[in-house]
Structure formats: structure tokens, C-alpha cells
Design a protein around this motif. Structure first.
Motif, PDB file in Angstrom:
ATOM      1  N   LEU A  42       0.829  -1.205   0.000  1.00  0.00           N
ATOM      2  CA  LEU A  42       0.000   0.000   0.000  1.00  0.00           C
ATOM      3  C   LEU A  42       0.866   1.260   0.000  1.00  0.00           C
ATOM      4  CD1 LEU A  42      -2.930   0.889  -0.017  1.00  0.00           C
ATOM      5  CD2 LEU A  42      -2.891   0.851   2.470  1.00  0.00           C
ATOM      6  N   LEU A  46       0.762   4.172  -2.842  1.00  0.00           N
ATOM      7  CA  LEU A  46       0.500   5.568  -2.491  1.00  0.00           C
ATOM      8  C   LEU A  46       1.635   6.468  -2.965  1.00  0.00           C
ATOM      9  CD1 LEU A  46      -0.988   5.078   1.081  1.00  0.00           C
ATOM     10  CD2 LEU A  46      -2.227   5.656  -1.008  1.00  0.00           C
ATOM     11  N   ASN A  49       1.176   7.087  -6.639  1.00  0.00           N
ATOM     12  CA  ASN A  49      -0.116   7.672  -7.011  1.00  0.00           C
ATOM     13  C   ASN A  49      -0.923   6.764  -7.942  1.00  0.00           C
ATOM     14  OD1 ASN A  49       0.228  10.128  -5.534  1.00  0.00           O
ATOM     15  ND2 ASN A  49       1.669  10.775  -7.107  1.00  0.00           N
ATOM     16  N   GLU A  51      -3.436   4.912  -6.896  1.00  0.00           N
ATOM     17  CA  GLU A  51      -4.610   4.537  -6.110  1.00  0.00           C
ATOM     18  C   GLU A  51      -5.835   4.263  -6.980  1.00  0.00           C
ATOM     19  OE1 GLU A  51      -3.033   7.479  -5.770  1.00  0.00           O
ATOM     20  OE2 GLU A  51      -2.275   7.666  -3.746  1.00  0.00           O
ATOM     21  N   THR A  55      -7.627   0.722  -7.083  1.00  0.00           N
ATOM     22  CA  THR A  55      -8.980   0.690  -6.520  1.00  0.00           C
ATOM     23  C   THR A  55      -9.964   0.140  -7.545  1.00  0.00           C
ATOM     24  OG1 THR A  55      -8.488   2.563  -5.079  1.00  0.00           O
ATOM     25  CG2 THR A  55     -10.818   2.084  -5.493  1.00  0.00           C
TER      26      THR A  55
END
Length: 172
Positions: A42, A46, A49, A51, A55
Motif C-alpha cells: 500500500l 501511495l 499515485n 490509487e 482501486t
């Protein structure tokens, strides 16, 4: 043969496969309680970038799992239950029939309020009841149309969807 084309903001195939692998790593670490591996992956995501991409893939994996595990109506009930059980203040997702604002949607459309229409649709992740209410409203309006107008609308829809709609049966 199916022809696909890449959209301007779409990930290249290689990056999609890499993102799928990363999503799988996250899921495995989470499933087996490996907090260290989960946090490490994770943190990397992060920092990069990534995400949104991950997701999206995680949601896709979850949707596939739900689709394979449950019949469609049961799957919807399971997801609605998950949304309702979210801690107060974190989700507040309206997923029940009373929260679906078909009347509000009709009023916003009639007023030409694009912002309100977008907000209603975006704020209703479970559109089943919203669309059902809209279909009911259209059905209630049909008798109010001038003579022959409904037939013209049906003919136009048949032209747009030529070959995909069944032909009407003669009832005489």
C-alpha cells in the motif's frame, strides 16, 4: 473478431496486468492477515499515485467474486447489507427504496437542473430503485400523451434498435 482501441486516459495492457498483480498481492495479504506485506504494498502504491487504478481493479475483483458467489438478487442484498453496516459517518450510502429519489430526478430534469440530476445519480450507487421509479413514472405518463404519440416513440425506438427488438405481435 473483436476490435478494441485504447482510450486516451486508459492504461496500456502491460500496466493493467501489472496493476492486477498488485491488486492480487494486496488481496492476498489482506485475506491472510499479513499486515506487514499489505502495508508495504500500500505504501508503494501511495508513493506512485496508483490509487485509482488499483482501486478500480480491486472493485472489479470484488464484483467478480460477488457475481460468482451469489445469484444476482442475493448479491444485491449482500452488498446493500455491507453498505448499511458501514460505521456511521464513513459511508452513509443510500441503498433502500425510500432513498431513491425518482420524483426528485423527474423534477430536476423538468427544471433543466443538470447539476441536481448528476448529484442524484452520483449519490445513488444502487440505481435499481431509482430506475424502477423512473420507469414507473414514464408508464404513468404514457396515457397523457396525445393520440398516436406513443406509437411514434415506439417506432423511433424500433428504428434505433433495428434487429435487436422483437417485432410486435398482431392482437387482432
Amino acid at each position: 473478431m473483436v476490435v478494441t482501441r485504447e482510450l486516451a486516459d486508459e492504461l496500456p495492457t502491460e500496466e493493467v496486468e501489472a496493476a492486477k498483480a498488485r491488486a492480487a498481492t494486496l488481496l492476498l495479504a489482506f485475506r491472510h492477515g499479513n499486515q506487514l506485506a499489505f502495508d508495504t504494498e500500500l505504501d508503494l502504491l501511495l508513493a506512485e499515485n496508483a490509487e485509482r487504478e488499483v482501486t478500480t481493479l480491486l472493485v472489479w475483483v470484488a464484483a467478480e467474486a460477488v457475481r460468482k458467489a451469489y445469484a444476482p438478487d442475493v448479491a444485491d442484498r449482500v452488498l446493500r447489507g455491507l453498505a448499511r453496516r458501514a460505521p456511521y459517518g464513513t459511508a452513509e450510502v443510500a441503498v433502500d427504496e425510500e432513498a431513491a429519489g425518482a420524483a426528485l430526478l423527474l423534477e430536476a430534469v423538468a427544471a433543466g437542473d443538470v447539476t441536481a440530476v448528476r448529484a442524484l445519480v452520483a449519490g445513488t450507487p444502487d440505481t435499481t430503485y431509482l430506475l424502477g421509479g423512473l420507469v414507473q413514472a414514464v408508464a404513468m405518463m404514457l396515457p397523457l400523451l396525445p393520440e398516436g404519440e406513443a406509437d411514434e416513440i415506439a417506432a423511433e425506438l424500433r428504428r434505433r434498435h433495428a434487429g435487436r427488438l422483437p417485432t410486435p405481435r398482431c392482437t387482432t
